[in-house]
Design a protein around this motif. Sequence first.
Motif, PDB file in Angstrom:
ATOM      1  N   ASP A 198     -34.088  -2.580 -53.919  1.00  0.00           N
ATOM      2  CA  ASP A 198     -35.403  -1.927 -53.924  1.00  0.00           C
ATOM      3  C   ASP A 198     -36.556  -2.925 -53.801  1.00  0.00           C
ATOM      4  OD1 ASP A 198     -35.059  -2.969 -56.465  1.00  0.00           O
ATOM      5  OD2 ASP A 198     -35.994  -1.297 -57.498  1.00  0.00           O
ATOM      6  N   LEU A 199     -36.223  -4.200 -53.681  1.00  0.00           N
ATOM      7  CA  LEU A 199     -37.260  -5.219 -53.513  1.00  0.00           C
ATOM      8  C   LEU A 199     -37.214  -5.813 -52.104  1.00  0.00           C
ATOM      9  CD1 LEU A 199     -37.112  -7.030 -56.972  1.00  0.00           C
ATOM     10  CD2 LEU A 199     -38.662  -5.248 -56.216  1.00  0.00           C
ATOM     11  N   CYS A 200     -36.882  -4.972 -51.153  1.00  0.00           N
ATOM     12  CA  CYS A 200     -36.825  -5.409 -49.756  1.00  0.00           C
ATOM     13  C   CYS A 200     -37.633  -4.437 -48.902  1.00  0.00           C
ATOM     14  CB  CYS A 200     -35.390  -5.415 -49.234  1.00  0.00           C
ATOM     15  SG  CYS A 200     -34.306  -6.553 -50.113  1.00  0.00           S
ATOM     16  N   PRO A 256     -47.456 -16.207 -35.610  1.00  0.00           N
ATOM     17  CA  PRO A 256     -47.286 -15.027 -36.476  1.00  0.00           C
ATOM     18  C   PRO A 256     -46.115 -15.208 -37.453  1.00  0.00           C
ATOM     19  CG  PRO A 256     -47.391 -14.394 -34.157  1.00  0.00           C
ATOM     20  CD  PRO A 256     -47.277 -15.876 -34.192  1.00  0.00           C
ATOM     21  N   THR A 257     -46.277 -14.624 -38.631  1.00  0.00           N
ATOM     22  CA  THR A 257     -45.237 -14.713 -39.671  1.00  0.00           C
ATOM     23  C   THR A 257     -44.433 -13.417 -39.693  1.00  0.00           C
ATOM     24  OG1 THR A 257     -46.635 -16.207 -40.939  1.00  0.00           O
ATOM     25  CG2 THR A 257     -44.862 -15.116 -42.142  1.00  0.00           C
ATOM     26  N   ARG A 258     -43.119 -13.567 -39.629  1.00  0.00           N
ATOM     27  CA  ARG A 258     -42.255 -12.382 -39.592  1.00  0.00           C
ATOM     28  C   ARG A 258     -41.400 -12.209 -40.846  1.00  0.00           C
ATOM     29  NH1 ARG A 258     -42.810 -13.611 -34.147  1.00  0.00           N
ATOM     30  NH2 ARG A 258     -43.461 -11.774 -32.972  1.00  0.00           N
ATOM     31  N   ILE A 259     -41.185 -13.307 -41.552  1.00  0.00           N
ATOM     32  CA  ILE A 259     -40.329 -13.262 -42.741  1.00  0.00           C
ATOM     33  C   ILE A 259     -41.129 -13.707 -43.964  1.00  0.00           C
ATOM     34  CG2 ILE A 259     -38.239 -14.251 -43.823  1.00  0.00           C
ATOM     35  CD1 ILE A 259     -37.642 -12.418 -41.432  1.00  0.00           C
ATOM     36  N   PHE A 260     -41.036 -12.919 -45.029  1.00  0.00           N
ATOM     37  CA  PHE A 260     -41.763 -13.242 -46.269  1.00  0.00           C
ATOM     38  C   PHE A 260     -40.806 -13.253 -47.455  1.00  0.00           C
ATOM     39  CE2 PHE A 260     -44.801 -11.362 -43.417  1.00  0.00           C
ATOM     40  CZ  PHE A 260     -45.944 -12.121 -43.584  1.00  0.00           C
ATOM     41  N   PHE A 261     -40.917 -14.287 -48.242  1.00  0.00           N
ATOM     42  CA  PHE A 261     -40.257 -14.312 -49.547  1.00  0.00           C
ATOM     43  C   PHE A 261     -41.395 -14.417 -50.567  1.00  0.00           C
ATOM     44  CE2 PHE A 261     -37.009 -16.112 -46.732  1.00  0.00           C
ATOM     45  CZ  PHE A 261     -35.876 -15.385 -47.109  1.00  0.00           C
ATOM     46  N   LEU A 311     -45.538 -21.409 -44.010  1.00  0.00           N
ATOM     47  CA  LEU A 311     -45.151 -22.785 -43.703  1.00  0.00           C
ATOM     48  C   LEU A 311     -44.869 -23.019 -42.227  1.00  0.00           C
ATOM     49  CD1 LEU A 311     -42.918 -23.881 -46.727  1.00  0.00           C
ATOM     50  CD2 LEU A 311     -45.348 -24.260 -46.321  1.00  0.00           C
ATOM     51  N   GLY A 312     -44.964 -21.963 -41.443  1.00  0.00           N
ATOM     52  CA  GLY A 312     -44.691 -22.107 -40.015  1.00  0.00           C
ATOM     53  C   GLY A 312     -43.306 -21.600 -39.653  1.00  0.00           C
ATOM     54  N   LYS A 313     -43.016 -21.593 -38.368  1.00  0.00           N
ATOM     55  CA  LYS A 313     -41.756 -21.071 -37.823  1.00  0.00           C
ATOM     56  C   LYS A 313     -41.531 -19.613 -38.199  1.00  0.00           C
ATOM     57  CE  LYS A 313     -39.507 -25.540 -37.488  1.00  0.00           C
ATOM     58  NZ  LYS A 313     -38.452 -26.422 -37.920  1.00  0.00           N
ATOM     59  N   GLY A 314     -42.629 -18.912 -38.502  1.00  0.00           N
ATOM     60  CA  GLY A 314     -42.530 -17.480 -38.776  1.00  0.00           C
ATOM     61  C   GLY A 314     -42.135 -17.115 -40.193  1.00  0.00           C
ATOM     62  N   VAL A 315     -42.203 -18.074 -41.125  1.00  0.00           N
ATOM     63  CA  VAL A 315     -41.809 -17.788 -42.517  1.00  0.00           C
ATOM     64  C   VAL A 315     -42.921 -18.150 -43.498  1.00  0.00           C
ATOM     65  CG1 VAL A 315     -39.939 -18.001 -44.212  1.00  0.00           C
ATOM     66  CG2 VAL A 315     -39.519 -18.611 -41.852  1.00  0.00           C
ATOM     67  N   ALA A 316     -43.109 -17.288 -44.496  1.00  0.00           N
ATOM     68  CA  ALA A 316     -44.100 -17.566 -45.551  1.00  0.00           C
ATOM     69  C   ALA A 316     -43.466 -17.352 -46.922  1.00  0.00           C
ATOM     70  CB  ALA A 316     -45.319 -16.662 -45.393  1.00  0.00           C
ATOM     71  N   PHE A 317     -43.968 -18.119 -47.870  1.00  0.00           N
ATOM     72  CA  PHE A 317     -43.455 -18.049 -49.241  1.00  0.00           C
ATOM     73  C   PHE A 317     -44.619 -17.858 -50.221  1.00  0.00           C
ATOM     74  CE2 PHE A 317     -40.601 -20.551 -46.675  1.00  0.00           C
ATOM     75  CZ  PHE A 317     -39.336 -20.120 -47.032  1.00  0.00           C
ATOM     76  N   PHE A 340     -38.401  -9.503 -50.646  1.00  0.00           N
ATOM     77  CA  PHE A 340     -38.180  -9.929 -49.269  1.00  0.00           C
ATOM     78  C   PHE A 340     -38.877  -8.933 -48.351  1.00  0.00           C
ATOM     79  CE2 PHE A 340     -35.931  -9.279 -45.278  1.00  0.00           C
ATOM     80  CZ  PHE A 340     -35.938 -10.561 -44.748  1.00  0.00           C
ATOM     81  N   ALA A 341     -39.587  -9.445 -47.359  1.00  0.00           N
ATOM     82  CA  ALA A 341     -40.192  -8.537 -46.380  1.00  0.00           C
ATOM     83  C   ALA A 341     -40.046  -9.107 -44.979  1.00  0.00           C
ATOM     84  CB  ALA A 341     -41.671  -8.311 -46.698  1.00  0.00           C
ATOM     85  N   ARG A 342     -39.810  -8.202 -44.050  1.00  0.00           N
ATOM     86  CA  ARG A 342     -39.690  -8.583 -42.635  1.00  0.00           C
ATOM     87  C   ARG A 342     -40.701  -7.772 -41.830  1.00  0.00           C
ATOM     88  NH1 ARG A 342     -36.743  -5.634 -38.947  1.00  0.00           N
ATOM     89  NH2 ARG A 342     -36.373  -6.672 -36.977  1.00  0.00           N
ATOM     90  N   SER A 343     -41.426  -8.470 -41.012  1.00  0.00           N
ATOM     91  CA  SER A 343     -42.423  -7.797 -40.168  1.00  0.00           C
ATOM     92  C   SER A 343     -41.966  -7.901 -38.720  1.00  0.00           C
ATOM     93  CB  SER A 343     -43.785  -8.477 -40.335  1.00  0.00           C
ATOM     94  OG  SER A 343     -44.643  -8.092 -39.298  1.00  0.00           O
ATOM     95  N   PRO A 344     -41.497  -6.810 -38.142  1.00  0.00           N
ATOM     96  CA  PRO A 344     -41.016  -6.884 -36.752  1.00  0.00           C
ATOM     97  C   PRO A 344     -42.094  -7.359 -35.773  1.00  0.00           C
ATOM     98  CG  PRO A 344     -40.347  -4.819 -37.777  1.00  0.00           C
ATOM     99  CD  PRO A 344     -41.318  -5.469 -38.722  1.00  0.00           C
ATOM    100  N   GLY A 345     -43.347  -6.958 -36.022  1.00  0.00           N
ATOM    101  CA  GLY A 345     -44.420  -7.325 -35.093  1.00  0.00           C
ATOM    102  C   GLY A 345     -45.095  -8.645 -35.422  1.00  0.00           C
ATOM    103  N   GLY A 346     -44.881  -9.138 -36.628  1.00  0.00           N
ATOM    104  CA  GLY A 346     -45.510 -10.391 -37.054  1.00  0.00           C
ATOM    105  C   GLY A 346     -46.871 -10.166 -37.690  1.00  0.00           C
ATOM    106  N   VAL A 347     -47.198 -11.031 -38.646  1.00  0.00           N
ATOM    107  CA  VAL A 347     -48.470 -10.952 -39.374  1.00  0.00           C
ATOM    108  C   VAL A 347     -49.267 -12.224 -39.102  1.00  0.00           C
ATOM    109  CG1 VAL A 347     -49.508 -10.879 -41.692  1.00  0.00           C
ATOM    110  CG2 VAL A 347     -47.428  -9.553 -41.218  1.00  0.00           C
TER     111      VAL A 347
END
Lengths: 155, 114
Positions: free
Chosen positions: A13-15, A99-104, A62-68, A83-90
């Motif tokens: 439930d945290l995704c 654009p960032t697509r993966i978030f932790f 931090l780049g390469k599409g990932v943020a923490f 965990f979050a994934r953005s198909p379109g990028g943020v």
Amino acid sequence: MDANKLVTFFEEDLCIFSLRSRKKFSALQEMIRHLAGTGRVSDEHFIMEMLKNRESLGSTGLGKGVAFPHGRSLAIKELTILFARSPGGVDFEALDSKPTRIFFLILAPSDKGADTYLALLSELISLVQKPNKLGELNKVKDYKTLIEILGGNGN
Amino acid sequence: MKEEFRLLIALQDLDIMIKETKDQSTSEELKNLGFKLTGLKELQEARVKLARKIPPVLINRYEKLMEHYTMAILPVTSDKCLGCFVRLPSVFFSAAHSHRLLTCENCGRMLYLL
């Protein structure tokens, strides 16, 4: 911290596998609202303020599409990862401006030391630097697959 | 919760972040992980602006507590104060007190019921 320990912090439930927001602070707000819906945070406002301040210290993209995005707050009861994934990028003002697509999103209680989340942060950053992991995370659409990518068995 | 208490909690979260950023060991670790911590001045400016919104009586009390303790405001996660470990009166846990700032009668720290 090994992979088996790491996956214990990820809960179904945290995704968010399809983040809708495309702007930095609305994306953070969407993640926090999701967390609040699970009862993990006592007050969305405190978490949002803390994360905004953290971003003013320096982007957690931090780049390469990932943020923490990360930090400590009195409004969080226990160490929590979303965990979050953005198909379109943020547009997350990442260090490489891409654009960032993966978030932790990592949140820790303020009465615990910074070391409670630094080890986790370090492990996740190492993980996304491994070959293929980022590509797999960019395609992930369900919890079971996410856990497999992170090194667990998905059960 | 009263707005002034909300601001005070936000202030403590910010103070913890500033302290962490100034801590050489923590900031080195974060930098080694790839984070750029260039906005300490912005954090300090945000702290000044936030503190100005809090009534002087309350901020003075908070800052006096911060002179003695790592945290002036602690979460309540059990029946004891996490600062001095003295048992809290049962009245603390009534619904009327949830999401309010209370005071530990023993050590004076402010307590926040999650």
